[in-house]
Motif scaffolding. Structure first.
Motif, PDB file in Angstrom:
ATOM      1  N   ILE A 198      16.986   6.354 -12.544  1.00 30.76           N
ATOM      2  CA  ILE A 198      16.259   6.332 -11.288  1.00 30.76           C
ATOM      3  C   ILE A 198      15.480   5.025 -11.197  1.00 30.76           C
ATOM      4  CG2 ILE A 198      14.460   7.481  -9.945  1.00 30.76           C
ATOM      5  CD1 ILE A 198      15.286  10.092 -11.216  1.00 30.76           C
ATOM      6  N   ARG A 199      15.541   4.379 -10.044  1.00 28.67           N
ATOM      7  CA  ARG A 199      14.895   3.092  -9.837  1.00 28.67           C
ATOM      8  C   ARG A 199      13.589   3.244  -9.055  1.00 28.67           C
ATOM      9  NH1 ARG A 199      17.337   0.451 -13.777  1.00 28.67           N
ATOM     10  NH2 ARG A 199      19.592   0.671 -13.660  1.00 28.67           N
ATOM     11  N   PHE A 200      12.667   2.341  -9.319  1.00 31.94           N
ATOM     12  CA  PHE A 200      11.367   2.317  -8.639  1.00 31.94           C
ATOM     13  C   PHE A 200      11.513   1.691  -7.262  1.00 31.94           C
ATOM     14  CE2 PHE A 200       7.525  -0.138  -7.653  1.00 31.94           C
ATOM     15  CZ  PHE A 200       6.577   0.864  -7.604  1.00 31.94           C
ATOM     16  N   GLY A 201      10.931   2.346  -6.247  1.00 27.19           N
ATOM     17  CA  GLY A 201      10.954   1.810  -4.889  1.00 27.19           C
ATOM     18  C   GLY A 201       9.608   1.282  -4.439  1.00 27.19           C
ATOM     19  N   GLY A 202       8.551   2.051  -4.668  1.00 27.93           N
ATOM     20  CA  GLY A 202       7.215   1.632  -4.261  1.00 27.93           C
ATOM     21  C   GLY A 202       6.198   2.724  -4.548  1.00 27.93           C
ATOM     22  N   VAL A 203       4.917   2.335  -4.558  1.00 29.13           N
ATOM     23  CA  VAL A 203       3.835   3.291  -4.773  1.00 29.13           C
ATOM     24  C   VAL A 203       2.644   2.850  -3.935  1.00 29.13           C
ATOM     25  CG1 VAL A 203       3.062   2.044  -6.838  1.00 29.13           C
ATOM     26  CG2 VAL A 203       2.340   4.395  -6.469  1.00 29.13           C
ATOM     27  N   ASN A 204       2.008   3.804  -3.281  1.00 30.83           N
ATOM     28  CA  ASN A 204       0.833   3.534  -2.456  1.00 30.83           C
ATOM     29  C   ASN A 204      -0.194   4.641  -2.654  1.00 30.83           C
ATOM     30  OD1 ASN A 204       1.408   1.069  -0.831  1.00 30.83           O
ATOM     31  ND2 ASN A 204       3.139   2.291  -0.117  1.00 30.83           N
ATOM     32  N   LEU A 205      -1.463   4.279  -2.525  1.00 29.84           N
ATOM     33  CA  LEU A 205      -2.567   5.227  -2.563  1.00 29.84           C
ATOM     34  C   LEU A 205      -3.347   5.115  -1.264  1.00 29.84           C
ATOM     35  CD1 LEU A 205      -4.048   4.973  -6.178  1.00 29.84           C
ATOM     36  CD2 LEU A 205      -2.883   6.920  -5.176  1.00 29.84           C
ATOM     37  N   PHE A 206      -3.614   6.257  -0.635  1.00 33.26           N
ATOM     38  CA  PHE A 206      -4.372   6.299   0.605  1.00 33.26           C
ATOM     39  C   PHE A 206      -5.620   7.147   0.375  1.00 33.26           C
ATOM     40  CE2 PHE A 206       0.148   5.977   1.686  1.00 33.26           C
ATOM     41  CZ  PHE A 206       0.150   4.772   2.359  1.00 33.26           C
ATOM     42  N   VAL A 207      -6.774   6.534   0.567  1.00 38.14           N
ATOM     43  CA  VAL A 207      -8.047   7.208   0.336  1.00 38.14           C
ATOM     44  C   VAL A 207      -8.682   7.526   1.684  1.00 38.14           C
ATOM     45  CG1 VAL A 207     -10.311   7.067  -0.747  1.00 38.14           C
ATOM     46  CG2 VAL A 207      -8.344   5.954  -1.819  1.00 38.14           C
ATOM     47  N   SER A 208      -9.029   8.779   1.883  1.00 38.97           N
ATOM     48  CA  SER A 208      -9.694   9.225   3.094  1.00 38.97           C
ATOM     49  C   SER A 208     -10.888  10.086   2.696  1.00 38.97           C
ATOM     50  CB  SER A 208      -8.724  10.019   3.979  1.00 38.97           C
ATOM     51  OG  SER A 208      -9.368  10.481   5.151  1.00 38.97           O
ATOM     52  N   GLY A 209     -12.059   9.455   2.663  1.00 42.92           N
ATOM     53  CA  GLY A 209     -13.252  10.180   2.253  1.00 42.92           C
ATOM     54  C   GLY A 209     -13.172  10.566   0.794  1.00 42.92           C
ATOM     55  N   ALA A 210     -13.322  11.855   0.541  1.00 46.63           N
ATOM     56  CA  ALA A 210     -13.295  12.347  -0.829  1.00 46.63           C
ATOM     57  C   ALA A 210     -11.894  12.743  -1.288  1.00 46.63           C
ATOM     58  CB  ALA A 210     -14.219  13.559  -0.970  1.00 46.63           C
ATOM     59  N   ARG A 211     -10.881  12.507  -0.442  1.00 44.07           N
ATOM     60  CA  ARG A 211      -9.516  12.890  -0.790  1.00 44.07           C
ATOM     61  C   ARG A 211      -8.653  11.646  -0.938  1.00 44.07           C
ATOM     62  NH1 ARG A 211      -8.436  17.988  -2.312  1.00 44.07           N
ATOM     63  NH2 ARG A 211      -6.345  17.816  -1.427  1.00 44.07           N
ATOM     64  N   THR A 212      -7.666  11.725  -1.834  1.00 44.15           N
ATOM     65  CA  THR A 212      -6.722  10.639  -2.075  1.00 44.15           C
ATOM     66  C   THR A 212      -5.308  11.194  -2.044  1.00 44.15           C
ATOM     67  OG1 THR A 212      -8.285   9.403  -3.446  1.00 44.15           O
ATOM     68  CG2 THR A 212      -5.956   8.863  -3.693  1.00 44.15           C
ATOM     69  N   GLN A 213      -4.416  10.435  -1.412  1.00 45.94           N
ATOM     70  CA  GLN A 213      -2.998  10.813  -1.388  1.00 45.94           C
ATOM     71  C   GLN A 213      -2.185   9.719  -2.066  1.00 45.94           C
ATOM     72  OE1 GLN A 213      -0.393  10.469   2.185  1.00 45.94           O
ATOM     73  NE2 GLN A 213      -0.100  12.667   1.955  1.00 45.94           N
ATOM     74  N   ALA A 214      -1.353  10.105  -3.039  1.00 47.28           N
ATOM     75  CA  ALA A 214      -0.444   9.181  -3.714  1.00 47.28           C
ATOM     76  C   ALA A 214       0.952   9.366  -3.137  1.00 47.28           C
ATOM     77  CB  ALA A 214      -0.424   9.430  -5.217  1.00 47.28           C
ATOM     78  N   GLN A 215       1.633   8.248  -2.912  1.00 45.84           N
ATOM     79  CA  GLN A 215       2.974   8.266  -2.326  1.00 45.84           C
ATOM     80  C   GLN A 215       3.875   7.391  -3.181  1.00 45.84           C
ATOM     81  OE1 GLN A 215       4.203   6.221   1.571  1.00 45.84           O
ATOM     82  NE2 GLN A 215       3.772   8.296   2.213  1.00 45.84           N
ATOM     83  N   VAL A 216       4.957   7.967  -3.714  1.00 43.77           N
ATOM     84  CA  VAL A 216       5.877   7.250  -4.603  1.00 43.77           C
ATOM     85  C   VAL A 216       7.278   7.335  -4.017  1.00 43.77           C
ATOM     86  CG1 VAL A 216       6.925   7.178  -6.899  1.00 43.77           C
ATOM     87  CG2 VAL A 216       4.484   7.676  -6.655  1.00 43.77           C
ATOM     88  N   GLU A 217       7.953   6.184  -3.941  1.00 45.38           N
ATOM     89  CA  GLU A 217       9.337   6.138  -3.459  1.00 45.38           C
ATOM     90  C   GLU A 217      10.249   5.725  -4.611  1.00 45.38           C
ATOM     91  OE1 GLU A 217      12.108   4.263   0.103  1.00 45.38           O
ATOM     92  OE2 GLU A 217      10.080   3.520  -0.208  1.00 45.38           O
ATOM     93  N   LEU A 218      11.343   6.504  -4.803  1.00 42.83           N
ATOM     94  CA  LEU A 218      12.317   6.233  -5.859  1.00 42.83           C
ATOM     95  C   LEU A 218      13.713   6.143  -5.247  1.00 42.83           C
ATOM     96  CD1 LEU A 218      11.052   8.808  -8.523  1.00 42.83           C
ATOM     97  CD2 LEU A 218      10.455   6.390  -8.347  1.00 42.83           C
ATOM     98  N   VAL A 219      14.631   5.492  -5.966  1.00 42.24           N
ATOM     99  CA  VAL A 219      16.013   5.341  -5.512  1.00 42.24           C
ATOM    100  C   VAL A 219      16.938   5.732  -6.662  1.00 42.24           C
ATOM    101  CG1 VAL A 219      17.748   3.760  -4.602  1.00 42.24           C
ATOM    102  CG2 VAL A 219      15.341   3.457  -3.977  1.00 42.24           C
ATOM    103  N   TRP A 220      17.901   6.605  -6.355  1.00 40.48           N
ATOM    104  CA  TRP A 220      18.876   7.039  -7.356  1.00 40.48           C
ATOM    105  C   TRP A 220      20.232   7.149  -6.690  1.00 40.48           C
ATOM    106  CZ3 TRP A 220      19.975  12.463  -9.662  1.00 40.48           C
ATOM    107  CH2 TRP A 220      20.683  12.325 -10.869  1.00 40.48           C
ATOM    108  N   ARG A 221      21.202   6.441  -7.280  1.00 41.37           N
ATOM    109  CA  ARG A 221      22.577   6.454  -6.765  1.00 41.37           C
ATOM    110  C   ARG A 221      22.621   6.054  -5.301  1.00 41.37           C
ATOM    111  NH1 ARG A 221      25.034  11.907  -9.765  1.00 41.37           N
ATOM    112  NH2 ARG A 221      24.608  11.205 -11.886  1.00 41.37           N
ATOM    113  N   GLY A 222      21.781   5.087  -4.933  1.00 43.03           N
ATOM    114  CA  GLY A 222      21.759   4.558  -3.576  1.00 43.03           C
ATOM    115  C   GLY A 222      20.958   5.354  -2.578  1.00 43.03           C
TER     116      GLY A 222
END
Length: 281
Positions: A143-167
């Motif tokens: 599995i290949r790495f696509g990207g990672v982002n963190l979004f902070v909204s007040g006291a909450r945080t959302q992590a977003q990870v994108e991966l690529v496998w077999r296209g």
């Protein structure tokens, strides 16, 4: 600041401009609704990955949803940047890509073939059939790495990870409280969610811990996972040396614990949706 813009348009430009690989951004709208978002970048990432980042930040920061078709991405050509008079580079619709290699002719092999004619002498030249290109199935097994982002909204945080496998790209998200060490755990959990999107069978996986250690002059990250197999708990461990991006290293360490396991799993078949008009009686 453009006086015709609403305050939230200006804030949206600031948030999008802070995304990875974004050089410049312009938001245009009608009233309070966004009609166009123009993004300039020098990245080699696919346009759809940048568009997903824009959609995610608009949703996380302003609780609004936008159609991906309103976002346009233009690439700045790094190779011609020094030749441009204004120093801004040259706009192109896609990043520079190397020219495709010229097709090679199949090898000519001399073969002695008996001739039916009594007057024919010497061997004839017969062209061998073209060889099929060599395949490397192992290259697509990881599995290949696509990207990672963190979004902070007040006291909450959302992590977003994108991966690529077999296209095929897949996105995983995880949300939690904005604690000092919570962001690393959220990135690892989002990676697990993205991996599960590739597999037809559900894995009983859980995150145990994300730890950091000193390796000489460098730092490393260790991600430990717990997997339940036939009522027995198995510990999976992955490591990665932190070079530049800390969160990217957490994703690599998580994948390091899973890559051998995933290579033997049954992948999920991609689903295609066909829209047909409904009949009106």
């Amino acid at each position: 600041m453009d006086p015709a813009k609403t305050p939230w348009f200006t804030k949206a430009e600031t948030e999008i401009g802070a995304l990875r690989d974004v050089e410049s951004v312009r938001v245009q709208g009608d009233g309070d609704a966004i009609r166009e978002i123009h993004v300039l970048t020098r990245s080699s990432r696919a346009p759809k990955q940048i568009v997903r980042d824009v959609q995610a930040v608009i949703h996380a920061r302003f609780n609004r949803s936008i159609d991906y078709r309103v976002v346009s991405v233009a690439y700045l050509n790094n190779a011609t940047k020094s030749e441009a008079g204004d120093g801004n580079g040259v706009l192109s619709t896609a990043p520079d890509s190397p020219a495709p290699p010229e097709p090679t002719r199949p090898p000519v092999v001399r073969v002695d073939v008996p001739s039916a004619s009594a007057h024919a002498t010497g061997p004839r030249v017969v062209e061998a059939p073209p060889r099929e290109p060599e395949r490397h199935p192992a290259a697509d097994e990881r599995i290949r790495f696509g990207g990672v982002n963190l979004f902070v909204s007040g006291a909450r945080t959302q992590a977003q990870v994108e991966l690529v496998w077999r296209g095929l790209p897949r996105l995983g998200t995880a949300s939690g409280w904005s604690t000092r060490t919570g962001a690393h755990r959220l990135v690892a959990q989002a990676t697990l969610v993205a991996v599960q999107e590739f597999l037809a069978d559900e894995l009983a996986l859980g995150l145990v811990d994300v730890e950091f250690l000193r390796l000489g002059r460098k730092r490393g990250v260790v991600v430990s996972l717990s997997m339940l197999v036939e009522r027995q708990e198995k510990l999976l461990v992955g490591t990665c040396v932190i070079e530049q991006d800390l969160h990217q290293a957490v994703v690599f360490a998580t994948l390091g614990a899973l890559n051998r396991l995933v290579a033997g799993m049954r992948p999920k078949e991609p689903t295609e949706y066909v829209l047909r008009p409904t009949s009106v009686e």
